[in-house]
Design a protein around this motif. Structure first.
Motif, short mmCIF file in Angstrom:
data_model
loop_
_atom_site.label_atom_id
_atom_site.label_comp_id
_atom_site.label_asym_id
_atom_site.label_seq_id
_atom_site.Cartn_x
_atom_site.Cartn_y
_atom_site.Cartn_z
N CYS A 224 0.85 -1.19 0.00
CA CYS A 224 0.00 0.00 0.00
C CYS A 224 0.89 1.24 0.00
O CYS A 224 2.00 1.22 0.54
N VAL A 225 0.40 2.31 -0.60
CA VAL A 225 1.12 3.59 -0.55
C VAL A 225 0.41 4.51 0.42
O VAL A 225 -0.81 4.66 0.40
N LEU A 248 -4.77 8.16 -9.16
CA LEU A 248 -4.59 6.74 -8.85
C LEU A 248 -5.93 6.01 -8.82
O LEU A 248 -6.05 4.87 -9.29
N CYS A 249 -6.95 6.67 -8.30
CA CYS A 249 -8.29 6.07 -8.28
C CYS A 249 -8.82 5.88 -9.70
O CYS A 249 -9.38 4.83 -10.03
N ARG A 250 -8.65 6.88 -10.56
CA ARG A 250 -9.10 6.77 -11.95
C ARG A 250 -8.40 5.63 -12.68
O ARG A 250 -8.98 4.97 -13.54
N ASP A 251 -7.13 5.39 -12.32
CA ASP A 251 -6.34 4.38 -13.02
C ASP A 251 -6.48 2.99 -12.42
O ASP A 251 -5.77 2.06 -12.84
N GLY A 252 -7.37 2.83 -11.43
CA GLY A 252 -7.67 1.50 -10.91
C GLY A 252 -6.78 1.02 -9.79
O GLY A 252 -6.68 -0.19 -9.55
N TYR A 253 -6.15 1.93 -9.05
CA TYR A 253 -5.23 1.54 -7.98
C TYR A 253 -5.79 1.81 -6.58
O TYR A 253 -5.03 1.81 -5.60
N THR A 254 -7.10 2.00 -6.48
CA THR A 254 -7.70 2.35 -5.20
C THR A 254 -7.43 1.31 -4.13
O THR A 254 -7.36 1.65 -2.93
N ASP A 255 -7.26 0.05 -4.51
CA ASP A 255 -7.13 -1.02 -3.53
C ASP A 255 -5.77 -1.06 -2.85
O ASP A 255 -5.54 -1.92 -1.99
N ARG A 256 -4.87 -0.11 -3.17
CA ARG A 256 -3.56 -0.07 -2.52
C ARG A 256 -3.23 1.32 -1.99
O ARG A 256 -2.06 1.62 -1.74
N GLY A 300 -14.28 13.23 -8.98
CA GLY A 300 -14.84 12.01 -9.51
C GLY A 300 -14.59 10.75 -8.71
O GLY A 300 -14.96 9.64 -9.13
N VAL A 301 -13.95 10.87 -7.55
CA VAL A 301 -13.72 9.70 -6.70
C VAL A 301 -15.05 9.34 -6.01
O VAL A 301 -15.69 10.20 -5.40
N SER A 302 -15.44 8.09 -6.10
CA SER A 302 -16.74 7.67 -5.58
C SER A 302 -16.66 7.38 -4.08
O SER A 302 -15.58 7.17 -3.52
N ASP A 303 -17.84 7.35 -3.43
CA ASP A 303 -17.89 6.98 -2.02
C ASP A 303 -17.36 5.56 -1.82
O ASP A 303 -16.74 5.26 -0.79
N ARG A 304 -17.62 4.68 -2.78
CA ARG A 304 -17.11 3.32 -2.66
C ARG A 304 -15.58 3.31 -2.68
O ARG A 304 -14.94 2.55 -1.93
N GLN A 305 -14.97 4.14 -3.51
CA GLN A 305 -13.51 4.21 -3.55
C GLN A 305 -12.97 4.81 -2.25
O GLN A 305 -11.93 4.38 -1.74
N ILE A 306 -13.67 5.79 -1.70
CA ILE A 306 -13.25 6.37 -0.42
C ILE A 306 -13.30 5.32 0.68
O ILE A 306 -12.37 5.20 1.49
N ASP A 307 -14.37 4.53 0.71
CA ASP A 307 -14.45 3.45 1.70
C ASP A 307 -13.34 2.41 1.49
O ASP A 307 -12.83 1.85 2.46
N GLN A 308 -12.98 2.17 0.25
CA GLN A 308 -11.88 1.24 -0.02
C GLN A 308 -10.60 1.73 0.64
O GLN A 308 -9.87 0.96 1.29
N MET A 309 -10.31 3.02 0.50
CA MET A 309 -9.06 3.57 1.03
C MET A 309 -9.07 3.69 2.55
O MET A 309 -8.03 3.52 3.19
N LEU A 310 -10.24 3.98 3.12
CA LEU A 310 -10.31 4.24 4.56
C LEU A 310 -10.75 3.03 5.39
O LEU A 310 -10.44 2.98 6.58
N ILE A 311 -11.47 2.09 4.77
CA ILE A 311 -11.98 0.94 5.53
C ILE A 311 -11.36 -0.37 5.05
O ILE A 311 -10.72 -1.09 5.81
N ASP A 312 -11.55 -0.69 3.79
CA ASP A 312 -11.17 -2.01 3.28
C ASP A 312 -9.67 -2.24 3.29
O ASP A 312 -9.19 -3.31 3.68
#
Length: 324
Positions: A224-225, A248-256, A300-312
């Motif tokens: 993770c970064v 990074l979120c637009r490019d599909g790296y939200t999970d890290r 354009g960052v979605s709530d789901r992406q925000i939860d990915q970064m802060l929760i998941d």
């Protein structure tokens, strides 16, 4: 389960987590020798700031103050008793390596890290839930001013190897400090050489760069970064930090990606704590919920992406804690 200042909890119960923060950074030996120099308001300040953070929906912070930065287990337990926020306390070492370790080796240092994790810190039942490690070449203070360099590359490497070995023996994740951000490559090299699963590592302070190619390189190796210095606008502007996360979120790296401030409730490195508010008005725990998240949504960052970064993503780091 993950160890917190109130005891072990299920990682699923952490909620929104700030991955790199500090409750109190205090110079070891000062208050012990000159009690009149202690900051008596530190406990109430922490209580106030963490209550405000909880009201904004944050469930946990990862407290990365090592023993050589003034970690105090009983104080952290007192703070935890006054707030609903879960506080994950660290073992580890900062980049200014204390003289005690200059003539000792990685195995001796790893042993004290393991003790903090498996037995408790400073004679308490508070067990560390994360290992903090650090690399630094050109240190500056919070205002970008050069400070005396007391680190040494060989000593820092010994500390990284010690932390890697403690991680392998206990399974707890690693979170790092980097200055400059490009030292993350060297950290990953050393961790990989020690057999660390890089997916259990947060390469910290790399939010100080806008080089998304470099950030993707770190993530593609599994780590993770840590976009974890929001508010330190003297190092990199608010707009640049937000734009980089959004890219990074637009490019599909939200999970890290993980988020934080690297802020503190109390910091005795400056003679007047108010100087921080004057020179760095955004460097506080509320900046991400109040300012950063709305700015990310605007990009354009979605709530789901925000939860990915802060929760998941934080939950995933703490979910798997088996030694190997």
């Amino acid at each position: 389960m993950v160890n917190t200042a109130r005891g072990p909890i299920d990682a699923a119960d952490l909620g929104r987590t700030l991955i790199h923060e500090h409750i109190a950074i205090r110079t070891p030996g000062i208050a012990e020798n000159w009690p009149e120099l202690a900051d008596d308001a530190c406990l109430s300040s922490a209580e106030e700031k963490l209550r405000a953070l909880a009201q904004r929906g944050i469930g946990a912070i990862v407290e990365l103050t090592t023993a050589d930065m003034g970690r105090d287990a009983r104080y952290l337990q007192d703070v935890a008793a006054r707030t609903s926020i879960h506080i994950i306390v660290c073992t580890g070492i900062y980049w200014v390596v204390p003289r005690y370790w200059w003539r000792r080796d990685a195995e001796e240092l790893a042993a004290v890290f393991v003790k903090d994790i498996t037995e408790g810190i400073q004679g308490t039942d508070l067990k560390a839930g994360v290992i903090k490690l650090a690399s630094d070449q050109a240190p500056t203070d919070a205002f970008g001013r050069a400070i005396v360099h007391q680190g040494d590359a060989a000593l820092q490497e010994m500390c990284l190897r010690a932390g890697a070995r403690a991680h392998r023996r206990t399974g707890v994740p690693i979170a790092t400090h980097n200055n400059p951000p490009t030292l993350g490559r060297e950290q990953q090299r050393i961790f990989a050489d020690e057999g660390v699963d890089l997916s259990r590592v947060v390469i910290g302070h790399v939010g100080d760069t806008t080089d998304t190619g470099y950030l993707k390189e770190l993530m593609e190796r599994g780590s993770c970064v840590g976009m974890d210095r929001f508010g330190l606008d003297a190092i990199l502007s608010f707009e640049d930090r937000v734009d980089t996360v959004a890219a990074l979120c637009r490019d599909g790296y939200t999970d890290r990606v993980v988020l934080s401030h690297d802020a503190a409730c109390c910091l005795d490195w400056l003679p007047n704590h108010q100087n921080i508010a004057e020179h760095l008005p955004n460097w506080h725990f509320n900046h991400i919920p109040d300012d950063v998240l709305p700015a990310l949504r605007q990009r354009g960052v979605s709530d789901r992406q925000i939860d990915q970064m802060l929760i998941d993503n934080p939950r995933r780091l703490f979910d798997a804690q088996d030694p190997y």
